[in-house]
Design a protein around this motif. Structure first.
Motif, PDB file in Angstrom:
ATOM      1  N   UNK A   1      36.347  32.980  37.375  1.00 39.79           N
ATOM      2  CA  UNK A   1      37.807  32.878  37.311  1.00 39.79           C
ATOM      3  C   UNK A   1      38.291  32.625  35.883  1.00 39.79           C
ATOM      4  N   UNK A   2      37.426  31.997  35.073  1.00 38.14           N
ATOM      5  CA  UNK A   2      37.770  31.719  33.684  1.00 38.14           C
ATOM      6  C   UNK A   2      37.530  32.941  32.791  1.00 38.14           C
ATOM      7  N   UNK A   3      36.482  33.686  33.119  1.00 38.01           N
ATOM      8  CA  UNK A   3      36.099  34.864  32.315  1.00 38.01           C
ATOM      9  C   UNK A   3      36.274  36.134  33.148  1.00 38.01           C
ATOM     10  N   UNK A   4      37.472  36.338  33.613  1.00 34.77           N
ATOM     11  CA  UNK A   4      37.764  37.500  34.456  1.00 34.77           C
ATOM     12  C   UNK A   4      37.525  38.799  33.690  1.00 34.77           C
ATOM     13  N   UNK A   5      36.877  39.756  34.347  1.00 32.54           N
ATOM     14  CA  UNK A   5      36.545  41.057  33.767  1.00 32.54           C
ATOM     15  C   UNK A   5      35.533  40.965  32.633  1.00 32.54           C
ATOM     16  N   UNK A   6      34.848  39.845  32.527  1.00 34.49           N
ATOM     17  CA  UNK A   6      33.748  39.689  31.570  1.00 34.49           C
ATOM     18  C   UNK A   6      32.472  39.210  32.259  1.00 34.49           C
ATOM     19  N   UNK A   7      32.652  38.335  33.238  1.00 37.23           N
ATOM     20  CA  UNK A   7      31.527  37.720  33.939  1.00 37.23           C
ATOM     21  C   UNK A   7      31.524  38.168  35.395  1.00 37.23           C
ATOM     22  N   UNK A   8      30.349  38.570  35.869  1.00 35.55           N
ATOM     23  CA  UNK A   8      30.202  39.051  37.248  1.00 35.55           C
ATOM     24  C   UNK A   8      28.963  38.395  37.872  1.00 35.55           C
ATOM     25  N   UNK A   9      28.963  38.337  39.187  1.00 34.34           N
ATOM     26  CA  UNK A   9      27.808  37.783  39.881  1.00 34.34           C
ATOM     27  C   UNK A   9      27.407  38.694  41.026  1.00 34.34           C
ATOM     28  N   UNK A  10      26.112  38.875  41.164  1.00 29.78           N
ATOM     29  CA  UNK A  10      25.529  39.639  42.260  1.00 29.78           C
ATOM     30  C   UNK A  10      24.671  38.668  43.070  1.00 29.78           C
ATOM     31  N   UNK A  11      25.119  38.348  44.273  1.00 35.06           N
ATOM     32  CA  UNK A  11      24.407  37.386  45.115  1.00 35.06           C
ATOM     33  C   UNK A  11      23.408  38.107  46.010  1.00 35.06           C
TER      34      UNK A  11
END
Length: 246
Positions: A53-63
């Protein structure tokens, strides 16, 4: 949009992951990060999701649902990257054994020096390892020598896990046919790139063993590497290289 994606597999890295993410995003170059988490019970994924939420469109997660091996985590990350427009895809550990500042050096080896694949090498200029016991240094260094001898690759650090790939390398290698999931995964990816005649450059780095969290290394991983290399080389002698047409 950034053209560079750093893939970071995690399993119980709650002590490291936030600090690492912030360090990468503090660099003077615009990297994106994909964290591939194997259902860490310590809350690693939840910590990353807060950062998203802080680094929107920069940080992603694949669970992922379970711990299925380092190699499969990277392959999942590579496939995710190839579905998007990234041109440079990195492998990086979550435990600060790889210095985030060296991401730029690996990038420059590919972007400016013309390498198709760059490796953060512990052994291209002597032995640059900090905080490892001598037995583990000798094991790692000896393993790289062994792999170099068996495969014929002109690389000093054949087991390194700090890597930058140009997109075309990952497009060429049939990721569904990668055999190894542990330590030998790193060897297999380099061997496939070598067989495909991609230009590989080793960039000297200092590897610092983790100070927080627990190592994932075990004897099964080492065994896979030792015996898997012979099998991998044997297959290549019969032209079984598992490449895609690009």
């Amino acid at each position: 949009m950034s053209k560079a994606l750093v893939v970071i597999p995690t399993y119980n890295e709650i002590e490291n992951i936030e600090r690492l993410v912030r360090n990468v995003f503090a660099l003077r170059m615009n990297f994106h990060i994909l964290v591939v988490d194997d259902n860490s019970p310590d809350g690693t994924a939840q910590a990353v999701e807060k950062l998203v939420t802080e680094y929107e469109d920069q940080l992603y997660i694949l669970n992922r649902k379970e711990k299925s091996g380092l190699g499969t985590a990277y392959i999942a990350g590579f496939k995710w990257a190839l579905q998007r427009d990234y041109e440079y895809i990195f492998e990086m550990d979550a435990d600060f054994s790889h210095n985030p500042n060296d991401l730029i050096r690996l990038y420059n080896a590919c972007r400016k020096n013309g390498a198709d694949m760059s490796i953060g090498s512990r052994y291209v200029q002597g032995v640059n390892v900090v905080n490892w016991p001598m037995t583990r240094v000798l094991l790692s260094w000896g393993a790289s020598k062994y792999v170099r001898f068996i495969t014929g690759m002109n690389l000093y650090d054949t087991t390194a896990g700090f890597v930058c790939y140009k997109r075309k390398v990952l497009e060429k290698i049939n990721l569904d046919k990668i055999q190894f999931v542990g330590y030998a995964f790193q060897i297999e990816m380099k061997f496939k790139a070598y067989l495909a005649k991609f230009k590989i450059e080793e960039v000297p780095v200092i590897f610092t063993d983790r100070t927080r969290g627990e190592s994932k290394m075990d004897t099964r991983i080492i065994s896979e590497a030792i015996f898997g290399v012979i099998k991998m080389k044997f297959k290549s002698l019969f032209g079984n290289t598992d490449f895609n047409e690009i």
